[in-house]
Design a protein around this motif. Structure first.
Motif, mmCIF file in Angstrom:
data_model
loop_
_atom_site.group_PDB
_atom_site.id
_atom_site.type_symbol
_atom_site.label_atom_id
_atom_site.label_comp_id
_atom_site.label_asym_id
_atom_site.label_seq_id
_atom_site.Cartn_x
_atom_site.Cartn_y
_atom_site.Cartn_z
ATOM 1 N N ALA A 1 0.839 -1.202 0.000
ATOM 2 C CA ALA A 1 0.000 0.000 0.000
ATOM 3 C C ALA A 1 0.867 1.241 0.000
ATOM 4 O O ALA A 1 0.574 2.239 -0.677
ATOM 5 N N SER A 2 1.975 1.192 0.754
ATOM 6 C CA SER A 2 2.879 2.336 0.789
ATOM 7 C C SER A 2 3.559 2.517 -0.563
ATOM 8 O O SER A 2 3.780 3.642 -1.021
ATOM 9 N N LEU A 3 3.893 1.410 -1.234
ATOM 10 C CA LEU A 3 4.505 1.502 -2.561
ATOM 11 C C LEU A 3 3.519 2.108 -3.558
ATOM 12 O O LEU A 3 3.877 2.910 -4.411
ATOM 13 N N ALA A 4 2.234 1.725 -3.423
ATOM 14 C CA ALA A 4 1.221 2.235 -4.337
ATOM 15 C C ALA A 4 0.888 3.694 -4.030
ATOM 16 O O ALA A 4 0.428 4.418 -4.902
ATOM 17 N N GLY A 5 1.114 4.119 -2.787
ATOM 18 C CA GLY A 5 0.778 5.483 -2.404
ATOM 19 C C GLY A 5 -0.640 5.615 -1.901
ATOM 20 O O GLY A 5 -1.333 6.593 -2.191
ATOM 21 N N ILE A 6 -1.113 4.600 -1.154
ATOM 22 C CA ILE A 6 -2.469 4.641 -0.604
ATOM 23 C C ILE A 6 -2.402 5.185 0.819
ATOM 24 O O ILE A 6 -1.557 4.737 1.603
ATOM 25 N N PRO A 7 -3.236 6.166 1.197
ATOM 26 C CA PRO A 7 -3.211 6.663 2.563
ATOM 27 C C PRO A 7 -3.644 5.567 3.522
ATOM 28 O O PRO A 7 -4.423 4.691 3.130
ATOM 29 N N PRO A 8 -3.235 5.559 4.797
ATOM 30 C CA PRO A 8 -2.372 6.545 5.454
ATOM 31 C C PRO A 8 -0.929 6.082 5.550
ATOM 32 O O PRO A 8 -0.408 5.952 6.641
ATOM 33 N N THR A 9 -0.262 5.808 4.452
ATOM 34 C CA THR A 9 1.109 5.304 4.519
ATOM 35 C C THR A 9 2.102 6.385 4.114
ATOM 36 O O THR A 9 1.714 7.436 3.591
ATOM 37 N N TYR B 1 0.973 -1.968 -10.322
ATOM 38 C CA TYR B 1 1.907 -3.074 -10.072
ATOM 39 C C TYR B 1 1.842 -3.568 -8.635
ATOM 40 O O TYR B 1 2.092 -4.754 -8.374
ATOM 41 N N SER B 2 1.520 -2.673 -7.675
ATOM 42 C CA SER B 2 1.376 -3.146 -6.292
ATOM 43 C C SER B 2 0.165 -4.070 -6.183
ATOM 44 O O SER B 2 0.238 -5.132 -5.549
ATOM 45 N N ALA B 3 -0.942 -3.663 -6.831
ATOM 46 C CA ALA B 3 -2.162 -4.475 -6.780
ATOM 47 C C ALA B 3 -1.920 -5.829 -7.418
ATOM 48 O O ALA B 3 -2.447 -6.854 -6.969
ATOM 49 N N PHE C 1 -0.258 -7.943 -4.867
ATOM 50 C CA PHE C 1 -1.133 -8.235 -3.728
ATOM 51 C C PHE C 1 -2.231 -9.216 -4.131
ATOM 52 O O PHE C 1 -2.560 -10.140 -3.383
ATOM 53 N N ALA C 2 -2.772 -8.999 -5.342
ATOM 54 C CA ALA C 2 -3.828 -9.897 -5.818
ATOM 55 C C ALA C 2 -3.296 -11.319 -5.945
ATOM 56 O O ALA C 2 -3.960 -12.290 -5.562
ATOM 57 N N ALA C 3 -2.071 -11.443 -6.463
ATOM 58 C CA ALA C 3 -1.478 -12.777 -6.587
ATOM 59 C C ALA C 3 -1.338 -13.426 -5.223
ATOM 60 O O ALA C 3 -1.540 -14.634 -5.063
ATOM 61 N N LEU C 4 -1.046 -12.601 -4.227
ATOM 62 C CA LEU C 4 -0.803 -13.126 -2.874
ATOM 63 C C LEU C 4 -2.081 -13.644 -2.235
ATOM 64 O O LEU C 4 -2.084 -14.686 -1.564
ATOM 65 N N VAL C 5 -3.196 -12.913 -2.384
ATOM 66 C CA VAL C 5 -4.386 -13.269 -1.612
ATOM 67 C C VAL C 5 -5.419 -14.071 -2.393
ATOM 68 O O VAL C 5 -6.264 -14.721 -1.790
ATOM 69 N N TRP C 6 -5.396 -14.014 -3.742
ATOM 70 C CA TRP C 6 -6.425 -14.704 -4.495
ATOM 71 C C TRP C 6 -6.006 -16.116 -4.839
ATOM 72 O O TRP C 6 -4.819 -16.407 -4.949
ATOM 73 N N GLY C 7 -6.956 -16.951 -5.043
ATOM 74 C CA GLY C 7 -6.704 -18.299 -5.534
ATOM 75 C C GLY C 7 -6.201 -19.224 -4.450
ATOM 76 O O GLY C 7 -5.982 -18.831 -3.300
#
Lengths: 114, 491
Positions: B372-380, B415-417, B420-426
């Motif tokens: 999330a911090s790499l993507a720039g999503i608050p509050p990071t 690219y962050s998503a 992350f998607a690869a990590l949690v899906w499937g």
């Protein structure tokens, strides 16, 4: 302008030119030579930079005759030592590649494409 | 104010390096950790000492400048020294916890040598000394890449060595031409002559900038970066990607200030930064390997930092410093967490990560926070950095540039998503999941998780971070005071 002052830029130009040509070759050994030549050309540039008209000698007092610049000489000493070290580092890495991949050709090193 | 802090910041890693050679490898790792923590503590002390705008200086050998070589710490240098200590501490702690790479005297020495070179770069006030520390960093960081133990290591090391050495040779040529023109290399002396109306020759400036752009992996000179950063062992990748590339950006900033505002060149730097940010973002979207994705995202974020520096002014430098802090912490966390997957779980490609988030204990939360911090999503912290960069663009009145850079920053979410998607899906493949669950222990994850939480904490407690970055920018812009300190006046 004395004859010596003419030869310096020409000599530097030839050295830099040869270095660039060698650096663009595919053979790793020639690239090594090119790197060494480039570093040496820069070292020569350091040594001759004192003689350029805009360089004021950084020593106090009245210079008698032609002032010699001790700073440029100490720079070039440091730079020569660094050149030796970095050339050795590059040569070592090149030979490591050569031992493992059985080639010194840089265009054959293609495992990291993409 | 005279102070021995800058001297100790260089001596601490040096002593730890020597100690590391003497001790047994298993003990030497503790010496390396001690050296890194000492660097962190000294950097923090420098931030405290410079918070009211004082500048610390130390004259090496007691020779006063302009004859002697000085070291000057203003709050910009202090922030970067602290960051170096922090990232190196995290990487050394990872080596201790994960036991990867295997304990070796030379690896510990290389870690400390790199920290030594970086600290020197951030503290020196002399152009030739800057070059020497640049070479120290290149030579010391080469073993960091070479330790991969991977069949691709020799190739990546060769690219790294050749291209970064060519960069520093170019930098040396620029240094020499500067010396030939001015007869001095002291930053203070140079700044005062430029302020008095002298001009830096364009050739020298171009050579210096090219050398530093190689170090910061900006687009025409980025070829070595993804190979070296993705092949190296993860502890090395954290230092290379989190810190080493920042030394190039710091050099561009400091030299830009010393040589006055680079008005015609600022547009070139903005173009380089924007193209770098966009290229890195698209390449990170396309690549198949985990660590390669992280390496390309470093290229992208360096582009954002360079664009902020090109916009300049107080807002631009504040933004660059903020993003440097945010990116260093975030990327260290991500590389150390990825190290657990790659070096312990045996997972290299993004497709192989599928569903592992649910099976490996204590992995998903820190990895999610860091992404999330790499993507720039608050509050990071990453959000603060990217927001500041876009604000700087608007402040500088460069609407087209801001839109371009904003688009590149938005690729970060993509690219962050993806990761992350690869990590949690499937659902994970049973054999791979069992292997990852048994091999990835908690001790492997601690260091990376602490850095991920730090990225979150820096975002939530944004006030002090912002104030520190603003102070760094204000101090950096006060070139007259810096020059007076570097020249030994107004102490």
């Amino acid at each position: 302008m004395t004859a010596l002052a003419w030869t310096r830029p020409i000599a530097l130009g030839v050295l830099f030119g040869c270095a660039v040509v060698l650096l663009l070759r595919r053979d790793g050994f020639r690239v090594l030579l090119g790197f060494y030549l480039l570093s040496s050309a820069v070292n020569l540039l350091i040594l001759w930079s004192e003689a350029w008209p805009s360089a004021a000698p950084p020593i106090l007092g009245e210079p008698g005759g032609t002032p010699a610049d001790p700073l440029a000489q100490s720079f070039v000493l440091t730079a020569i030592v660094i050149t030796l070290g970095t050339t050795a580092l590059f040569a070592g890495t090149l030979l490591w590649n050569g031992r493992i991949r059985r080639t010194l050709r840089l265009d054959r090193l293609t495992r990291l494409r993409g | 104010m005279p102070s021995t802090l800058p001297l100790w910041a260089i001596l601490a890693p040096f002593l730890a390096m020597l100690l590391g050679f003497e001790l047994r490898p298993s003990h030497g790792r503790y010496a390396a950790l001690a050296g890194a923590l000492a660097g962190l503590a000294l950097g923090a002390a420098m931030i405290v000492e410079t918070r009211d705008g004082t500048r610390l200086f130390y004259d090496l050998g007691g020779y006063a400048p302009p004859f002697g070589i000085g070291m000057v710490a203003d709050s910009l240098s202090a922030v970067l020294v602290t960051l170096s200590g922090l990232v190196t501490s995290a990487a050394t702690a990872y080596v201790l916890g994960a036991r990867r790479p295997r304990p070796e005297r030379r690896y510990n020495a290389a870690l400390m040598g790199t920290l030594l070179g970086l600290t020197g770069i951030f503290l020196t006030s002399d152009l030739f000394n800057f070059y020497v520390f640049l070479e120290v960093t290149v030579v010391a960081s080469t073993p960091l890449v070479a330790y991969a133990g991977d069949e691709r290591a020799p190739e990546a090391t060769l690219k790294y060595v050749l291209l970064t050495l060519l960069g520093s040779t170019t930098f040396l040529a620029g240094t020499v031409l500067t010396y030939a023109h001015f007869g001095t290399l002291n930053f203070g002396d140079l700044a005062e002559r430029i302020a008095a109306g002298a001009r830096e020759p364009a050739t020298a400036r171009g050579l210096l900038a090219a050398g530093l752009l190689v170090k910061s992996a900006a687009v025409p000179f980025h070829m070595w970066q993804p190979d070296a950063h993705s092949t190296a062992p993860s502890a090395s990748s954290a230092i290379l990607s989190g810190l080493l590339v920042k030394s190039g950006a710091y050099g561009i900033l400091r030299l830009d200030l010393v040589f006055g505002a680079l008005h015609p060149e600022a547009q070139v730097l903005l173009a380089v930064g924007a193209i770098t940010a966009l290229f890195g973002g698209f390449a990170a979207l396309a690549t198949v390997e985990i660590k390669r994705l992280l390496a390309y995202s470093t290229i992208s974020q360096m582009g954002l930092i360079l664009a902020a520096l090109a916009w300049g002014g107080r807002a631009g430098i504040t933004a660059a410093v903020l993003l440097m802090i945010a990116h260093a912490v975030t990327k260290t966390a991500l590389f150390l967490l990825a190290g657990a997957l790659v070096e312990h779980g045996g997972v290299h490609e993004i497709a192989e990560v599928r569903g592992l988030g649910g099976t490996v204990r204590g992995f998903t939360v820190p990895a999610g926070v860091a992404l999330a911090s790499l993507a720039g999503i608050p509050p990071t912290a990453g959000f603060l950095g990217k927001l500041a960069v876009l604000r700087a663009g608007i402040d500088a009145g460069s609407v087209g540039g801001t839109i371009f850079v904003g688009a590149a920053a938005a690729l970060g979410i993509g690219y962050s998503a993806r990761l992350f998607a690869a990590l949690v899906w499937g659902n994970a493949e049973p054999a791979r999941a069992a292997r990852a669950r048994s091999r990835i222990r908690l001790r492997v994850l601690i260091s990376g998780s602490v850095m991920a939480l730090l990225a979150l904490a820096l975002g939530i407690l944004g006030g002090p971070v912002l104030v520190t970055a603003q102070r760094a920018a204000t101090d950096a812009l006060d070139v007259g005071a810096y020059a007076a300190t570097a020249l030994g006046r107004s102490r």
